[in-house]
Design a protein around this motif. Sequence first.
Motif, PDB file in Angstrom:
ATOM      1  N   GLY A 148     -14.409   8.498  -7.945  1.00  0.00           N
ATOM      2  CA  GLY A 148     -15.713   8.085  -7.459  1.00  0.00           C
ATOM      3  C   GLY A 148     -15.707   6.813  -6.656  1.00  0.00           C
ATOM      4  N   ARG A 149     -14.633   6.032  -6.734  1.00  0.00           N
ATOM      5  CA  ARG A 149     -14.572   4.795  -5.959  1.00  0.00           C
ATOM      6  C   ARG A 149     -14.346   5.092  -4.477  1.00  0.00           C
ATOM      7  NH1 ARG A 149     -10.076   1.443  -9.083  1.00  0.00           N
ATOM      8  NH2 ARG A 149      -9.182   3.555  -9.120  1.00  0.00           N
ATOM      9  N   TRP A 150     -14.562   4.083  -3.664  1.00  0.00           N
ATOM     10  CA  TRP A 150     -14.368   4.190  -2.211  1.00  0.00           C
ATOM     11  C   TRP A 150     -13.370   3.120  -1.770  1.00  0.00           C
ATOM     12  CZ3 TRP A 150     -16.706   7.881   0.852  1.00  0.00           C
ATOM     13  CH2 TRP A 150     -17.747   8.605   0.265  1.00  0.00           C
TER      14      TRP A 150
ATOM     15  N   ALA B 268     -10.992  -2.819   1.420  1.00  0.00           N
ATOM     16  CA  ALA B 268     -12.024  -3.190   0.449  1.00  0.00           C
ATOM     17  C   ALA B 268     -12.203  -2.036  -0.509  1.00  0.00           C
ATOM     18  CB  ALA B 268     -13.328  -3.516   1.149  1.00  0.00           C
ATOM     19  N   LEU B 269     -12.258  -2.348  -1.811  1.00  0.00           N
ATOM     20  CA  LEU B 269     -12.426  -1.337  -2.844  1.00  0.00           C
ATOM     21  C   LEU B 269     -13.869  -1.421  -3.344  1.00  0.00           C
ATOM     22  CD1 LEU B 269     -10.981   0.849  -4.494  1.00  0.00           C
ATOM     23  CD2 LEU B 269     -10.427  -0.924  -6.206  1.00  0.00           C
ATOM     24  N   LEU B 270     -14.577  -0.283  -3.257  1.00  0.00           N
ATOM     25  CA  LEU B 270     -15.986  -0.231  -3.626  1.00  0.00           C
ATOM     26  C   LEU B 270     -16.153   0.739  -4.784  1.00  0.00           C
ATOM     27  CD1 LEU B 270     -17.445   0.170  -0.012  1.00  0.00           C
ATOM     28  CD2 LEU B 270     -16.937  -1.959  -1.197  1.00  0.00           C
ATOM     29  N   ASP B 271     -17.191   0.485  -5.598  1.00  0.00           N
ATOM     30  CA  ASP B 271     -17.464   1.419  -6.674  1.00  0.00           C
ATOM     31  C   ASP B 271     -18.283   2.596  -6.155  1.00  0.00           C
ATOM     32  OD1 ASP B 271     -19.991   0.462  -6.299  1.00  0.00           O
ATOM     33  OD2 ASP B 271     -20.090  -0.682  -8.158  1.00  0.00           O
TER      34      ASP B 271
ATOM     35  N   SER C  77     -21.352   3.234  -6.281  1.00  0.00           N
ATOM     36  CA  SER C  77     -22.604   2.856  -5.623  1.00  0.00           C
ATOM     37  C   SER C  77     -22.384   1.938  -4.422  1.00  0.00           C
ATOM     38  CB  SER C  77     -23.527   2.162  -6.642  1.00  0.00           C
ATOM     39  OG  SER C  77     -22.896   1.002  -7.179  1.00  0.00           O
ATOM     40  N   ARG C  78     -21.160   1.874  -3.918  1.00  0.00           N
ATOM     41  CA  ARG C  78     -20.781   1.104  -2.731  1.00  0.00           C
ATOM     42  C   ARG C  78     -20.870  -0.425  -2.953  1.00  0.00           C
ATOM     43  NH1 ARG C  78     -20.747   4.515   1.869  1.00  0.00           N
ATOM     44  NH2 ARG C  78     -20.484   6.643   1.099  1.00  0.00           N
ATOM     45  N   ARG C  79     -20.746  -0.864  -4.197  1.00  0.00           N
ATOM     46  CA  ARG C  79     -20.687  -2.296  -4.438  1.00  0.00           C
ATOM     47  C   ARG C  79     -19.238  -2.753  -4.416  1.00  0.00           C
ATOM     48  NH1 ARG C  79     -24.489  -1.070  -8.544  1.00  0.00           N
ATOM     49  NH2 ARG C  79     -22.809  -1.282 -10.085  1.00  0.00           N
ATOM     50  N   LEU C  80     -19.019  -3.927  -3.861  1.00  0.00           N
ATOM     51  CA  LEU C  80     -17.667  -4.436  -3.676  1.00  0.00           C
ATOM     52  C   LEU C  80     -17.030  -4.752  -5.023  1.00  0.00           C
ATOM     53  CD1 LEU C  80     -15.494  -5.351  -1.624  1.00  0.00           C
ATOM     54  CD2 LEU C  80     -16.502  -7.634  -1.730  1.00  0.00           C
ATOM     55  N   ILE C  81     -15.806  -4.202  -5.234  1.00  0.00           N
ATOM     56  CA  ILE C  81     -15.028  -4.507  -6.435  1.00  0.00           C
ATOM     57  C   ILE C  81     -13.955  -5.537  -6.111  1.00  0.00           C
ATOM     58  CG2 ILE C  81     -13.485  -3.546  -8.189  1.00  0.00           C
ATOM     59  CD1 ILE C  81     -14.898  -0.882  -7.865  1.00  0.00           C
ATOM     60  N   ALA C  82     -13.211  -5.259  -5.036  1.00  0.00           N
ATOM     61  CA  ALA C  82     -12.141  -6.179  -4.621  1.00  0.00           C
ATOM     62  C   ALA C  82     -11.892  -5.959  -3.144  1.00  0.00           C
ATOM     63  CB  ALA C  82     -10.880  -5.937  -5.449  1.00  0.00           C
TER      64      ALA C  82
END
Length: 410
Positions: free
Chosen positions: A114-116, A75-78, A80-85
């Motif tokens: 900065g992404r997670w 899972a790719l998160l921005d 702020s830990r919001r789901l991107i894909a």
Amino acid sequence: MTRLYLRIYLTVVASLLVFAAAFAWVWHSRGGPYDTTMHSQVQVIANALPPARAPMADQQQTLDRLAQGLPVRLALLDASRRLIAQSRPRPGIDDQPAVPRAGEALWMLHLPDGRWLQASLPRGGHQPLHVLLLSLFTLAAIIGVLVLPVVRRITARLERLQQAVESLGAGDLRARVAVEGQDEVARLAQSFNQAANRIEALVGHHKSLLANASHELRTPLTRIRLTLELIAPSVNEERRDGLQQDIGELDALIDEILLASRLEALPHLEATEAVDLLALAAEESARHGGVDLEGAPATVKGDPRLLLRLLRNLLDNASRHGIPPVQVRLQVADGRAELVVRDHGPGVPEGECASVFEPFYRGSAARDRAGTGLGLSLARQIARHHGGELACRYEPDGAFAFVLSLPVAS
């Protein structure tokens, strides 16, 4: 007292645990191969992923390509830990929601932009560091279990050697220890056996020489006594009495040396029987005369001749060095018979009480009096052969006394 095998065993186990803890601390504080690998993976994934501003379709396509063939969900998160894909679930395997739930996260990679990137297993998993630590502690437990019998076997041989040394020190010259193995403990056991053999041979030779010399002295002593009787009319009476006293002392000394040698050669009594200690004391007190005897009957197990000799030596010592009246008291308490022989003489100085039972020891108060110097030593030797003890003390009224303690026969 801590057992030696426990100390060795606990030292080994503690060393393993300290090593595991130190390894974990170094890993956590300074990183390890896992951290280096993770940093490399972060850089590789960052290079493979499109930029953060790329279209969602491109990011989804790249994420699916990265997850292809892997047993994990990505899972790719921005920032702020919001789901991107997130990678698409595989039918029959990833039927649960794609977003990792609590307890499912295996690791999270913080990308340079900065992404997670979050990797998770649908059925849970363990952090690699936890797996490594668990492996180290499991290894410590296995080694601890395997080390215990080895350490116990080594220290068991040392314990048997200790028992043999104590037996030899207690007078059992036949004490030996089995030689097991070919290590240092085995060589130590072999050296102990060799030393014990030499000690036994030397002591045996000494006892044999002493006994034979004492026995051979009987013949010239008998000739001297016979010659003195033949020339008695022509010898001054005072000189004759002095010579007879000297011959008597020599005869008593030889007798006590022979008896002491025989007792030292026998670790245990050859024959025992029930003996009425009060009757034995009454018999010996009557022979000395002027002895006050009181007490209760007490039956002990032992050799009556040796016990009679013990009482005789005590009464002889009291009559020779003490002041009348000599008192003998016998009582039974706590399964032991206590016979007290006391007189009203000056006694033995407290500093000499421990030495008065040494062979040929003559205290300062008896240095110029008659006696062989073996009576009390022989008396204590007889007492210990019967499982008892002979000691001296001052009574509450100030009288000096010798105390014989023997176990009562059941």
